[in-house]
Design a protein around this motif. Sequence first.
Motif, PDB file in Angstrom:
ATOM      1  N   VAL A  29      42.886 -45.507   0.649  1.00 59.58           N
ATOM      2  CA  VAL A  29      43.242 -46.297   1.834  1.00 59.58           C
ATOM      3  C   VAL A  29      42.796 -45.625   3.129  1.00 59.58           C
ATOM      4  CG1 VAL A  29      45.244 -47.381   0.715  1.00 59.58           C
ATOM      5  CG2 VAL A  29      45.567 -45.286   2.050  1.00 59.58           C
ATOM      6  N   PHE A  30      42.505 -44.323   3.046  1.00 59.50           N
ATOM      7  CA  PHE A  30      42.050 -43.602   4.241  1.00 59.50           C
ATOM      8  C   PHE A  30      40.526 -43.561   4.352  1.00 59.50           C
ATOM      9  CE2 PHE A  30      46.171 -41.684   3.047  1.00 59.50           C
ATOM     10  CZ  PHE A  30      46.884 -41.963   4.203  1.00 59.50           C
ATOM     11  N   VAL A  72      44.948 -55.269  -1.501  1.00 61.60           N
ATOM     12  CA  VAL A  72      46.016 -54.734  -2.345  1.00 61.60           C
ATOM     13  C   VAL A  72      46.725 -53.609  -1.619  1.00 61.60           C
ATOM     14  CG1 VAL A  72      46.561 -53.592  -4.524  1.00 61.60           C
ATOM     15  CG2 VAL A  72      44.773 -55.336  -4.450  1.00 61.60           C
ATOM     16  N   GLN A  73      48.050 -53.687  -1.577  1.00 60.09           N
ATOM     17  CA  GLN A  73      48.843 -52.624  -0.961  1.00 60.09           C
ATOM     18  C   GLN A  73      49.015 -51.508  -1.992  1.00 60.09           C
ATOM     19  OE1 GLN A  73      52.121 -54.184   1.196  1.00 60.09           O
ATOM     20  NE2 GLN A  73      52.859 -52.213   1.895  1.00 60.09           N
ATOM     21  N   ALA A  74      48.394 -50.378  -1.732  1.00 65.64           N
ATOM     22  CA  ALA A  74      48.361 -49.277  -2.702  1.00 65.64           C
ATOM     23  C   ALA A  74      49.758 -48.786  -3.072  1.00 65.64           C
ATOM     24  CB  ALA A  74      47.532 -48.125  -2.144  1.00 65.64           C
ATOM     25  N   SER A  75      50.698 -48.866  -2.136  1.00 69.57           N
ATOM     26  CA  SER A  75      52.052 -48.383  -2.411  1.00 69.57           C
ATOM     27  C   SER A  75      52.740 -49.210  -3.495  1.00 69.57           C
ATOM     28  CB  SER A  75      52.889 -48.409  -1.134  1.00 69.57           C
ATOM     29  OG  SER A  75      52.996 -49.725  -0.616  1.00 69.57           O
ATOM     30  N   LEU A 110      54.090 -37.737   0.085  1.00 73.52           N
ATOM     31  CA  LEU A 110      53.328 -37.227   1.235  1.00 73.52           C
ATOM     32  C   LEU A 110      52.243 -38.224   1.639  1.00 73.52           C
ATOM     33  CD1 LEU A 110      52.656 -34.970   3.237  1.00 73.52           C
ATOM     34  CD2 LEU A 110      51.194 -33.954   1.477  1.00 73.52           C
ATOM     35  N   LEU A 111      51.523 -38.772   0.665  1.00 73.75           N
ATOM     36  CA  LEU A 111      50.471 -39.750   0.961  1.00 73.75           C
ATOM     37  C   LEU A 111      51.059 -41.013   1.584  1.00 73.75           C
ATOM     38  CD1 LEU A 111      48.276 -39.358  -2.261  1.00 73.75           C
ATOM     39  CD2 LEU A 111      47.613 -38.772   0.073  1.00 73.75           C
ATOM     40  N   ALA A 123      58.411 -47.691   1.657  1.00 71.84           N
ATOM     41  CA  ALA A 123      57.994 -47.509   0.264  1.00 71.84           C
ATOM     42  C   ALA A 123      58.536 -46.197  -0.298  1.00 71.84           C
ATOM     43  CB  ALA A 123      56.471 -47.545   0.156  1.00 71.84           C
ATOM     44  N   VAL A 124      58.590 -45.161   0.550  1.00 73.05           N
ATOM     45  CA  VAL A 124      59.136 -43.867   0.122  1.00 73.05           C
ATOM     46  C   VAL A 124      60.602 -44.009  -0.265  1.00 73.05           C
ATOM     47  CG1 VAL A 124      59.751 -41.533   0.895  1.00 73.05           C
ATOM     48  CG2 VAL A 124      57.521 -42.497   1.472  1.00 73.05           C
ATOM     49  N   VAL A 125      61.367 -44.723   0.554  1.00 68.53           N
ATOM     50  CA  VAL A 125      62.797 -44.920   0.282  1.00 68.53           C
ATOM     51  C   VAL A 125      62.995 -45.672  -1.034  1.00 68.53           C
ATOM     52  CG1 VAL A 125      64.899 -46.058   1.080  1.00 68.53           C
ATOM     53  CG2 VAL A 125      63.439 -44.864   2.719  1.00 68.53           C
ATOM     54  N   VAL A 126      62.223 -46.728  -1.248  1.00 68.84           N
ATOM     55  CA  VAL A 126      62.345 -47.527  -2.467  1.00 68.84           C
ATOM     56  C   VAL A 126      61.953 -46.701  -3.690  1.00 68.84           C
ATOM     57  CG1 VAL A 126      61.442 -49.537  -3.703  1.00 68.84           C
ATOM     58  CG2 VAL A 126      62.021 -49.730  -1.285  1.00 68.84           C
ATOM     59  N   LEU A 127      60.822 -46.007  -3.601  1.00 70.41           N
ATOM     60  CA  LEU A 127      60.337 -45.209  -4.734  1.00 70.41           C
ATOM     61  C   LEU A 127      61.337 -44.109  -5.097  1.00 70.41           C
ATOM     62  CD1 LEU A 127      56.731 -43.922  -5.281  1.00 70.41           C
ATOM     63  CD2 LEU A 127      58.632 -42.332  -5.502  1.00 70.41           C
TER      64      LEU A 127
END
Length: 363
Positions: free
Chosen positions: A70-71, A93-96, A137-138, A147-151
Amino acid sequence: MILGWLMVTSASTGIAEYYTGNAAYFSIRHGVYLVLGVAVMYLFSQIPLEAWAKVDVVFLLASVVGLVLVFVPGIGHEVNGSQRWLNFGIIKVQASELAKLAAVFYVSGYLVRRREEVQSQWSGFIKPLAILAGIVLLLLLEPDFGAVVVLMGAVLIQLFLGGVKAGQFFLLLIATLALSVVVLTSESYRVERLMAYLDPWAPEHVYGTGYQLTQSLIAFGRGDWFGVGLGESVQKLFYLPEAHTDFVFAIWAEETGLIGGAFAVMALVTVIGLIWQVGWKAQQVGNMYGAYIAIGIASLLGLQAVINIGVNTGLLPTKGLTLPFYSYGGSSLLICCVMIGVVMRIAYESAQMTVGGDDEQSE
């Protein structure tokens, strides 16, 4: 999914007409994704869990590659300052979304393969977290704090039910909360969102960082008990940004009122409850890999729904998360369908194991 299509159709008419000249533009695209989603759901319901167990590590590595891509200019796609999408031309596509599902599969396989180590040693507890730390981190670099909170929430639930010691679990929980506080206060725009959440109607926030929240609350207020009528929303006419994506529930509540909103929530709760039931039955027949996956999927969907509805109603600070099955977004809907297809497979294999056990007992 049909209800979500109705929501998107109603919420997107104004913005679709303005940007494309076709009021049904987003509705048609969402309908195509819905049909594709049903096909994807069937396809993934035919894949044995044994096949997933062989490739869950590869799936995780592939999702990490996606988060890195994505970067890359030309591949990654930026929206509203966030570099979260992979541009494949016809679909972004949302990679997360892939990363969250890959993490659930990986942790499920790890809990089965390293059960003794997880339940008795610190190393069994730390190893998967060290690997997932790279994904976190990514995601923070994109940035995608939601997405971090959900994961992490889904992984915590999986580890807890996988037999991690209570002391280890609560230590991880405290560390996760501490990290969340650090991340929230590390960027000025996150601090501004938090302040706007605490008092969205303040003069300095109402037309700034608190604008989305105040417009969403106006939508709920207008909805009252029975709503203003399907298609009659005023807030979707460029007052409420992201009306057909992150805030589609607010528009639905405006048009159908408390009754319609409660119905939509209960539909989601029913689906998530059924997934938990599939996980429980899988555990009872000894299908632990399937049980952990079902628990992880139910947690992903449940946490994302809670955060989205919490943001819409002002119970949580504003975050860019879609509402599963309801919000507009092709990759989000397709990944949700993949999840349901996998759960259908878990239910099928657990039923087969039950039948096999009954046959052995009768013999």
